[in-house]
Design an enzyme around this catalytic site. Structure first.
Site, short mmCIF file in Angstrom:
data_model
loop_
_atom_site.label_atom_id
_atom_site.label_comp_id
_atom_site.label_asym_id
_atom_site.label_seq_id
_atom_site.Cartn_x
_atom_site.Cartn_y
_atom_site.Cartn_z
CB CYS A 386 59.06 110.46 45.49
SG CYS A 386 58.31 111.86 46.37
CG HIS A 511 61.07 113.20 41.96
ND1 HIS A 511 60.14 112.32 41.46
CD2 HIS A 511 60.52 113.73 43.08
CE1 HIS A 511 59.07 112.32 42.24
NE2 HIS A 511 59.28 113.16 43.24
CD GLU A 513 61.93 111.13 38.51
OE1 GLU A 513 60.77 111.37 38.89
OE2 GLU A 513 62.81 110.64 39.26
#
Length: 538
Positions: A386, A511, A513
């Site tokens: 990001c 993102h 994750e």
């Protein structure tokens, strides 16, 4: 017509202190039930007045987790997704703000036909409706409901009353309560103290709720005699008082709970038509073993501005651990603040890989650019997420003819705004829920390191941002060597960039994750760890 009960509910409350692990306890019970073959979902109730977690300070509340449908939620939903290996919808996070907003909206529309709208029954009824709406979405066997905060909090009282009513309406055989408390150890006295748990349970019972199970958190193991004391004074079966001391890894908790036969206890208590079988956690046990590896090890530096609170980057931390375990190495994670005049060169020299996470605001951005420059000069594997990806683009531009390149997030009067706000965002004034949020498709360019990681050209990833790569500089930066390895399907938005002539330097606007799992590490994180492992050997 008599209602047929399909969904069972397990409600988790907390006592004594906050942050004792209700979320991990909830997720762990869910993991056990999932291993039995049940269809399980989870709800997190946050009693604060915020509508969602989007505008909460990471220092106060930790990471903002984003669901695939674009809701900014509490970080516990991340635990649920990782442990249950499911994708939750945004409605799985209920807040006081959402409840009151919907009730007031209905009142303004005349939906209550002139009634005096009150906490009971209107607010409590709406809470129950929101819970049932979740269970009805996909016909779940079991729904876990975690109530944030601590029993006794003023803001929690309407929710406790609603949950008490839910038990009565659904039938006590279909709803059970698990109370998670903390048993402190006083060094001066040389003993554990159960009185806080007794008072917490008493407070819960004063609300009309008797816990079926008490999970006693502690720093070290508690003996059976003390657990028996808790059972006696709190009026709970001895077998239903379970101790979960601090574990080496959060992923061990399902194994600890199952060792205490909590799965069988749940099956018996709410009448699940299955046979509890602890052997079905064998695959999970193998994952836990892989996370315990001590060597070989690599050191990864997370360079960001919220490093004082690890929970601000909790999904990144877990994703690194998942990826490391999958390739047979241990990930030592260190945090370095980017909000300094000059990054610590000695600390940077210890990193086998550098990860620059997302964030908002100018504070700490120049430090992130310094980390990018260090990775370029020293060929250290670099992963930008990001704002981390935007820092990679900015530093690349500064090194290639645009010395004053920057993001228009920090300055409206830039000569070279290589990062700029999306046009549709420029008209929006409110901060909450106005970003590009949730899952979007992405097209991967073959022949890139990104393609090597994914092994496919069409992917879907979750976003949380307002600013984008400025296409006015796209051709110019590509001509300078910047590799654009992923775009939106229409080729308009730049999603992923890579540095040329570098062992591994990838930045992504999304993102990744949020999609990593212990049993399925995210492809980019796994590729990053493979590059780090190779770098550490040289």
């Amino acid at each position: 017509m008599e209602r047929i009960f399909l969904t069972k509910y397990i409600i988790i409350t907390g006592g004594v202190v906050s942050s004792i692990g209700k979320g991990i306890t909830s997720a762990s019970m869910g993991r056990i039930l999932r291993s039995y073959g049940l269809k399980v979902s989870a709800i997190k109730i946050d009693p604060y007045l915020n509508w969602d977690s989007g505008t909460l300070n990471p220092y106060q509340h930790g990471e903002v987790f984003v669901t695939h449908d674009g809701m900014e939620t509490d970080l516990d939903l991340g635990h649920y997704e990782r442990f249950l290996d499911v994708e939750l919808e945004g409605f799985a996070n209920i807040t006081t703000g959402k409840v009151y907003e919907s009730v007031i909206k209905k009142e303004r529309e005349g939906g209550y036909l002139g009634e005096c709208v009150q906490v009971i029954p209107h607010i409590t009824n709406r809470i129950k409706e929101m819970i049932r709406e979740t269970s009805e979405k996909k016909d779940y066997d079991v729904v876990l409901i975690e109530l944030g905060g601590t029993v006794g909090d003023i803001e929690s009282q309407p929710f406790l009353e609603a949950l008490r009513q839910l038990r009565n309406e659904e039938g006590s055989k279909n709803v059970m309560f698990v109370h998670v408390t903390f048993i402190p150890y006083l060094n001066a006295a040389g003993e554990f103290k159960t009185k806080p748990t007794q008072h917490s349970t008493k407070e819960l019972r004063s609300m009309g709720i008797n816990p079926d199970v008490i999970v006693c958190r502690s720093q070290v193991h508690i003996d059976d005699a003390l657990l028996g004391k808790v059972a006696h004074f709190c009026d709970v079966d001895v077998d239903a008082v379970v101790n979960t001391p601090d574990a080496g890894s959060i992923y061990e908790v399902p194994l600890v709970l199952e060792e205490k036969k909590i799965g069988q206890l749940i099956v018996n208590r709410i009448g699940l038509d299955i046979e509890a079988d602890s052997s079905k956690l064998d695959d999970w046990a193998r994952i836990v073993d892989s996370l315990k590896i001590d060597s070989p090890s690599v050191t990864i530096g997370i360079v960001g501005k919220y490093v004082e609170l690890e929970d601000a980057y909790i999904s990144i931390r877990e994703s690194l651990q998942h990826a490391a375990a999958s390739i047979g190495v241990k990930a030592n994670i260190e945090y370095l603040s980017s909000d300094v005049d000059e990054l610590d060169a000695d600390a940077m020299a210890n990193f086998d890989g550098i990860l620059i996470p997302g964030g908002f605001g100018e504070r700490g951005f120049e430090g992130k650019l310094d980390a990018v420059e260090y990775a370029i000069q020293n060929n250290v594997p670099l992963f930008g997420i990001c704002l981390g990806m935007q820092s990679m683009v900015t530093q690349f531009a500064r090194r290639n003819g645009y010395a004053d390149a920057n993001s228009s997030e920090f300055d409206d009067n830039l000569t070279h705004p290589v990062i700029d706000m999306m046009e549709e965002q420029k008209k929006i004034k409110n901060m909450g829920g106005t970003m590009r949020l949730g899952s979007y498709d992405c097209k991967i360019v073959e022949g890139t390191k990104t393609f090597e990681a994914y092994g496919e050209t069409d992917i879907e990833e979750r976003h949380r941002h307002r600013y984008e790569f400025n296409n006015d500089y796209r051709k110019e930066l590509q001509d300078k060597g910047l590799i654009i390895s992923g775009t939106s399907p229409d080729d308009f938005l730049v999603e992923i960039v890579e540095f040329p002539n570098h062992p591994w330097a990838i930045g992504c606007q999304f993102h990744p994750e949020f999609k990593s799992r212990p049993n399925r590490p995210h492809p980019l994180f796994k590729s990053f760890l493979e590059a780090i492992n190779e770098y550490s050997k040289n």
